[in-house]
Scaffold this motif. Structure first.
Motif, PDB file in Angstrom:
ATOM      1  N   ARG A 188      35.504  77.941  17.895  1.00 18.99           N
ATOM      2  CA  ARG A 188      36.064  78.338  16.597  1.00 18.99           C
ATOM      3  C   ARG A 188      37.576  78.542  16.685  1.00 18.99           C
ATOM      4  N   ARG A 189      38.029  79.201  17.748  1.00 18.26           N
ATOM      5  CA  ARG A 189      39.467  79.448  17.887  1.00 18.26           C
ATOM      6  C   ARG A 189      40.209  78.137  18.163  1.00 18.26           C
ATOM      7  N   THR A 190      39.597  77.271  18.953  1.00 19.27           N
ATOM      8  CA  THR A 190      40.225  75.976  19.224  1.00 19.27           C
ATOM      9  C   THR A 190      40.307  75.146  17.945  1.00 19.27           C
ATOM     10  N   THR A 191      39.249  75.197  17.148  1.00 22.38           N
ATOM     11  CA  THR A 191      39.249  74.483  15.869  1.00 22.38           C
ATOM     12  C   THR A 191      40.369  74.994  14.968  1.00 22.38           C
ATOM     13  N   ALA A 192      40.533  76.321  14.929  1.00 22.70           N
ATOM     14  CA  ALA A 192      41.609  76.901  14.109  1.00 22.70           C
ATOM     15  C   ALA A 192      42.978  76.443  14.589  1.00 22.70           C
ATOM     16  N   LEU A 193      43.155  76.343  15.896  1.00 19.58           N
ATOM     17  CA  LEU A 193      44.439  75.916  16.451  1.00 19.58           C
ATOM     18  C   LEU A 193      44.709  74.447  16.113  1.00 19.58           C
ATOM     19  N   LEU A 194      43.696  73.600  16.251  1.00 21.22           N
ATOM     20  CA  LEU A 194      43.858  72.186  15.913  1.00 21.22           C
ATOM     21  C   LEU A 194      44.185  72.002  14.438  1.00 21.22           C
ATOM     22  N   GLN A 195      43.491  72.754  13.596  1.00 24.95           N
ATOM     23  CA  GLN A 195      43.744  72.642  12.160  1.00 24.95           C
ATOM     24  C   GLN A 195      45.140  73.155  11.818  1.00 24.95           C
ATOM     25  N   TRP A 196      45.608  74.168  12.517  1.00 22.78           N
ATOM     26  CA  TRP A 196      46.961  74.679  12.289  1.00 22.78           C
ATOM     27  C   TRP A 196      48.010  73.634  12.684  1.00 22.78           C
ATOM     28  N   LEU A 214      55.043  80.808  17.520  1.00 20.63           N
ATOM     29  CA  LEU A 214      54.114  81.488  18.422  1.00 20.63           C
ATOM     30  C   LEU A 214      53.210  82.471  17.685  1.00 20.63           C
ATOM     31  N   GLU A 215      53.762  83.191  16.724  1.00 19.74           N
ATOM     32  CA  GLU A 215      52.947  84.185  16.020  1.00 19.74           C
ATOM     33  C   GLU A 215      51.770  83.525  15.313  1.00 19.74           C
ATOM     34  N   ALA A 216      52.021  82.433  14.606  1.00 23.35           N
ATOM     35  CA  ALA A 216      50.949  81.755  13.873  1.00 23.35           C
ATOM     36  C   ALA A 216      49.958  81.097  14.823  1.00 23.35           C
ATOM     37  N   ALA A 217      50.451  80.469  15.901  1.00 24.49           N
ATOM     38  CA  ALA A 217      49.558  79.806  16.857  1.00 24.49           C
ATOM     39  C   ALA A 217      48.675  80.825  17.564  1.00 24.49           C
ATOM     40  N   ALA A 218      49.267  81.942  17.988  1.00 26.45           N
ATOM     41  CA  ALA A 218      48.494  82.974  18.677  1.00 26.45           C
ATOM     42  C   ALA A 218      47.444  83.572  17.751  1.00 26.45           C
ATOM     43  N   CYS A 220      45.765  82.057  15.554  1.00 34.95           N
ATOM     44  CA  CYS A 220      44.631  81.129  15.505  1.00 34.95           C
ATOM     45  C   CYS A 220      43.621  81.421  16.605  1.00 34.95           C
ATOM     46  N   VAL A 221      44.105  81.896  17.750  1.00 36.84           N
ATOM     47  CA  VAL A 221      43.212  82.139  18.889  1.00 36.84           C
ATOM     48  C   VAL A 221      42.876  83.617  19.028  1.00 36.84           C
ATOM     49  N   GLY A 222      43.221  84.405  18.004  1.00 33.94           N
ATOM     50  CA  GLY A 222      42.817  85.801  17.992  1.00 33.94           C
ATOM     51  C   GLY A 222      43.716  86.751  18.726  1.00 33.94           C
ATOM     52  N   VAL A 223      44.985  86.384  18.921  1.00 40.60           N
ATOM     53  CA  VAL A 223      45.929  87.233  19.644  1.00 40.60           C
ATOM     54  C   VAL A 223      47.117  87.533  18.739  1.00 40.60           C
ATOM     55  N   ALA A 224      47.545  88.796  18.709  1.00 39.45           N
ATOM     56  CA  ALA A 224      48.687  89.199  17.885  1.00 39.45           C
ATOM     57  C   ALA A 224      49.936  89.297  18.749  1.00 39.45           C
ATOM     58  N   VAL A 225      50.930  88.425  18.494  1.00 32.76           N
ATOM     59  CA  VAL A 225      52.215  88.469  19.183  1.00 32.76           C
ATOM     60  C   VAL A 225      53.290  88.041  18.197  1.00 32.76           C
ATOM     61  N   VAL A 249      56.978  88.041  22.844  1.00 33.98           N
ATOM     62  CA  VAL A 249      56.921  87.102  23.968  1.00 33.98           C
ATOM     63  C   VAL A 249      58.024  86.072  23.825  1.00 33.98           C
ATOM     64  N   ARG A 250      58.462  85.561  24.950  1.00 35.44           N
ATOM     65  CA  ARG A 250      59.552  84.590  24.961  1.00 35.44           C
ATOM     66  C   ARG A 250      59.069  83.164  25.201  1.00 35.44           C
ATOM     67  N   SER A 251      57.759  83.014  25.419  1.00 40.02           N
ATOM     68  CA  SER A 251      57.196  81.688  25.671  1.00 40.02           C
ATOM     69  C   SER A 251      55.706  81.724  25.378  1.00 40.02           C
ATOM     70  N   MET A 252      55.147  80.584  25.001  1.00 40.96           N
ATOM     71  CA  MET A 252      53.709  80.523  24.781  1.00 40.96           C
ATOM     72  C   MET A 252      52.939  80.811  26.069  1.00 40.96           C
ATOM     73  N   TYR A 253      53.591  80.608  27.212  1.00 40.91           N
ATOM     74  CA  TYR A 253      52.917  80.836  28.484  1.00 40.91           C
ATOM     75  C   TYR A 253      52.794  82.321  28.820  1.00 40.91           C
ATOM     76  N   GLU A 254      53.403  83.174  27.996  1.00 46.53           N
ATOM     77  CA  GLU A 254      53.197  84.613  28.134  1.00 46.53           C
ATOM     78  C   GLU A 254      51.985  85.074  27.322  1.00 46.53           C
ATOM     79  N   VAL A 255      51.338  84.146  26.664  1.00 50.13           N
ATOM     80  CA  VAL A 255      50.089  84.423  25.946  1.00 50.13           C
ATOM     81  C   VAL A 255      48.999  83.620  26.668  1.00 50.13           C
ATOM     82  N   PRO A 256      48.346  84.211  27.678  1.00 50.69           N
ATOM     83  CA  PRO A 256      47.458  83.435  28.552  1.00 50.69           C
ATOM     84  C   PRO A 256      46.420  82.600  27.827  1.00 50.69           C
ATOM     85  N   LEU A 257      45.729  83.184  26.835  1.00 51.41           N
ATOM     86  CA  LEU A 257      44.679  82.420  26.163  1.00 51.41           C
ATOM     87  C   LEU A 257      45.259  81.230  25.413  1.00 51.41           C
ATOM     88  N   LEU A 258      46.378  81.409  24.752  1.00 47.96           N
ATOM     89  CA  LEU A 258      47.010  80.297  24.041  1.00 47.96           C
ATOM     90  C   LEU A 258      47.410  79.199  25.018  1.00 47.96           C
TER      91      LEU A 258
END
Length: 644
Positions: A188-196, A214-218, A220-225, A249-258
């Motif tokens: 479900r979270r992956t689907t939300a990210l693809l649709q975004w 980053l805020e909108a992408a995160a 989608c996967v259930g993380v607030a940043v 966060v300064r990079s998407m790589y600081e959001v492990p699940l994303l």
């Protein structure tokens, strides 16, 4: 584990790899010592039956045996060393491996990774030898079921093309599996990210999402940043409580699940990343709303890629990352069996361990459990009194972790037996080299190839569903023209068309055959003469990658990756295929989509092109085409015909 496994211990230093001085001396350890001491004379005699003169090695082998059994008896009620309870033994072995790695020092030291692997496998081999001794001398007092489970844990010999065989995949109707996968929070979270991502989002030069997205992408996967380049120290993503501060966060790589989902989407070829933009791939439509069978195939493949990213990916500069991966993989494998591990037992720390060792074990166990809890939030695991993998997902655990090469890399077992190439133990006799084929003996004598290391390459055909790949061993000094021949032979192609190698992606450096008139074979961007480079020069380290394109009409694009480097033992067939998956497409079949259509047509009597394609492939009445078929012996016959 074969009886000849006793030879693996011959010639080890005191205490085996790492030279552990002594086992923890709790009351349980003393009991284990006494029980093993009573069996020592018989064990040494048994050990020497296959390896004459190996008494010293047998005694050294008893050091880790006593250490493991001490831990086992400390946590298992009414324990007996001749009747081993599978789960208790697996926990004890894991604890001893962690302690051995701790004693060995930082993995970043010289030869640290190799030493860690050797230390871990030495522990497993030693216990395996002890169990074999009990069985073969009639001293095993446990049930047949216990023995089978213990041997399953210790001996992960391959049962299919990929190796492995520890996990039994349940037979569940595809419609039930599809329903289970569709409801996973991960999907479900992956689907939300693809649709975004929609029609595309901008990316940085490194292929990462930009800060403003980053805020909108995160979300989608259930993380607030929120993205930002400056600001006060923030809690880690996902750690802030309700109403608490949102991490910056300064990079998407600081959001492990994303980052994990992003990497898995790329690995599953569901997104395409250019130098400026990311867009969903054509395959993403099947993932989101394809037909039942095709969509299930894509969902399973994506979950496989996510598990590889989330569990197996590790930073070589962080010495404990591989240990954490091993702990997670072993628990997931156990959780996929009929006898899943009990949470309380996994969390219980051994009372006999020294304080520093216990603190390390507690820390690593805590981090591993935390990561497994993250997988549980995504629906890949359930955790209550036990760790359990949902039945529909067991196939993914088997696909990713039930593989001898994967387990060997994690220090949880041996690589598949390969008498010609497996590095032999120090002090043991080198395996007898099989007589090489005449053509290959020329390669052995080549100054460019002699004495060079052997590279284990995984060569995967991009866009192939199910995946089509080959694992081959080649000398690091092999020139690219010969690697081209290896790929052609491994995939059953006939070298009818142009080809090129490319380093650094689409805009990187290309290598192609030089035309006799001084022009490159591929009339496009300037290419270098492929005969001027060797495999080892372009793929200098484990993890290095290179692209290979064959037939610029059908456009077969393959990814070549170095999985590991082996010592050249001076004998056996080179090059050699050790594993693979899937039937390679036929020449001139129209690319991956054309080949998929041909497979469907020849197996469907009602397809309008059924007879035409069967005749084109030379199929006889009653023949069927299995796209998953693979014959390693046939590939090696093709490789044996290569001349250098």
């Amino acid at each position: 584990m074969s009886r000849n496994g006793r030879n693996r211990h011959k010639g080890k230093g005191a205490g085996g790899p790492g030279g552990r001085a002594s086992a923890p001396q709790s009351l349980s350890a003393v009991r284990a010592d006494r029980a093993v001491d009573a069996l020592t004379p018989a064990f040494v005699r048994w050990f020497e039956e296959v390896s004459p003169g190996s008494a010293v090695a047998a005694l050294e082998c008893l050091e880790p045996i006593k250490a493991v059994l001490g831990r086992y008896m400390d946590t298992t009620p009414a324990a007996d060393v001749t009747s081993l309870e599978p789960l208790g033994l697996s926990v004890a072995v894991s604890e001893e491996i962690i302690a051995t790695l701790d004693d060995a020092g930082p993995a970043g030291a010289t030869d640290g990774d190799a030493g860690d692997i050797e230390s871990s496998t030495y522990v497993v081999h030693s216990i395996g030898a002890f169990v074999e001794f009990l069985v073969e001398t009639g001293r095993w007092s446990g049930s047949a079921e216990q023995l089978a489970a213990v041997m399953d844990f210790l001996d992960t010999t391959g049962q299919d093309d990929d190796g492995g065989g520890f996990v039994d995949v349940p037979d569940i109707p595809d419609e039930e599996v599809l329903a289970a996968f569709s409801e996973l929070p991960l999907i479900r979270r992956t689907t939300a990210l693809l649709q975004w991502i929609g029609e595309g989002k901008p990316v940085t030069a490194t292929g990462a999402l930009r800060l403003r997205d980053l805020e909108a992408a995160a979300a989608c996967v259930g993380v607030a940043v929120k993205g930002g380049t400056k600001g006060p120290a923030s809690p880690l993503p996902g750690t802030a409580g309700p109403g608490g501060p949102v991490p910056t966060v300064r990079s998407m790589y600081e959001v492990p699940l994303l980052a994990q989902l992003w990497n898995a989407l790329e690995a599953a070829e569901l997104i395409e990343i250019s130098s400026t933009k990311v867009v969903p791939s054509a395959d993403s439509g099947v993932f989101l709303a394809g037909g039942p069978s095709e969509r299930l195939e894509d969902l399973v493949f994506f979950v496989d890629q996510f598990l590889e990213t989330a569990v197996l990916a590790s930073d070589p500069a962080q010495p404990w990352e591989r240990t954490l991966s091993a702990m997670q993989a072993s628990l997931l494998l156990a959780a996929a069996t009929a006898d899943p591990p009990e949470k309380a037992r996994i969390l219980a720390a051994p009372d006999h361990a020294p304080p520093a060792e216990r603190a390390t074990a507690d820390l690593l166990t805590g981090v591993a459990i935390s990561r497994l809890e993250e997988l549980a939030e995504l629906g890949l695991l359930t955790i209550d009194t036990h760790f359990r993998v949902p039945p529909a997902l067991i196939r993914c655990i088997a696909n990713v972790f039930d593989d001898d090469w994967v387990l060997a890399d994690l220090g949880l077992g041996d690589a598949p037996d390969d008498a010609d190439f497996a590095p032999f133990e120090q002090g043991g006799a080198a395996p007898e080299a099989a007589a090489p084929a005449p053509a290959l003996s020329v390669a052995r004598e080549s100054p460019r190839l002699a004495g060079t290391p052997i590279l284990q390459l995984k060569i995967t055909l991009n866009d192939s569903k199910p995946p089509i790949w080959r694992r081959v061993l080649v000398p690091a000094g092999m020139p690219l023209p010969q690697l081209h021949q290896v790929i052609q032979a491994a995939f059953g192609w006939l070298d009818y068309h142009l080809h090129e190698f490319r380093i650094g992606g689409f805009r990187g450096t290309a290598y192609a055959p030089a035309d006799p008139d001084g022009e490159d074979e591929f009339d496009g961007d300037a290419s270098r003469d492929e005969s001027s480079a060797t495999v080892g020069e372009l793929l200098p380290a484990v993890g290095s990658t290179m692209g290979y394109t064959y037939d610029f009409g059908d456009n077969w694009v393959l990814a070549i990756k170095v999985e590991k480097t082996l010592a050249d033992d001076g004998g056996g067939q080179l090059p050699r295929c050790t594993a693979g998956r899937g039937m390679a497409p036929a020449e001139d079949s129209g690319g991956t989509w054309g080949w998929a259509n041909i497979v469907q047509a020849v197996n469907d009597p009602h397809h309008e092109d059924h007879q035409e394609y069967r005749e084109w492939l030379g199929m006889q009445p009653g023949d069927t085409l299995d796209p998953k078929a693979f014959d390693v012996d046939e590939v090696n016959e093709n490789l044996a015909d290569i001349t250098f």
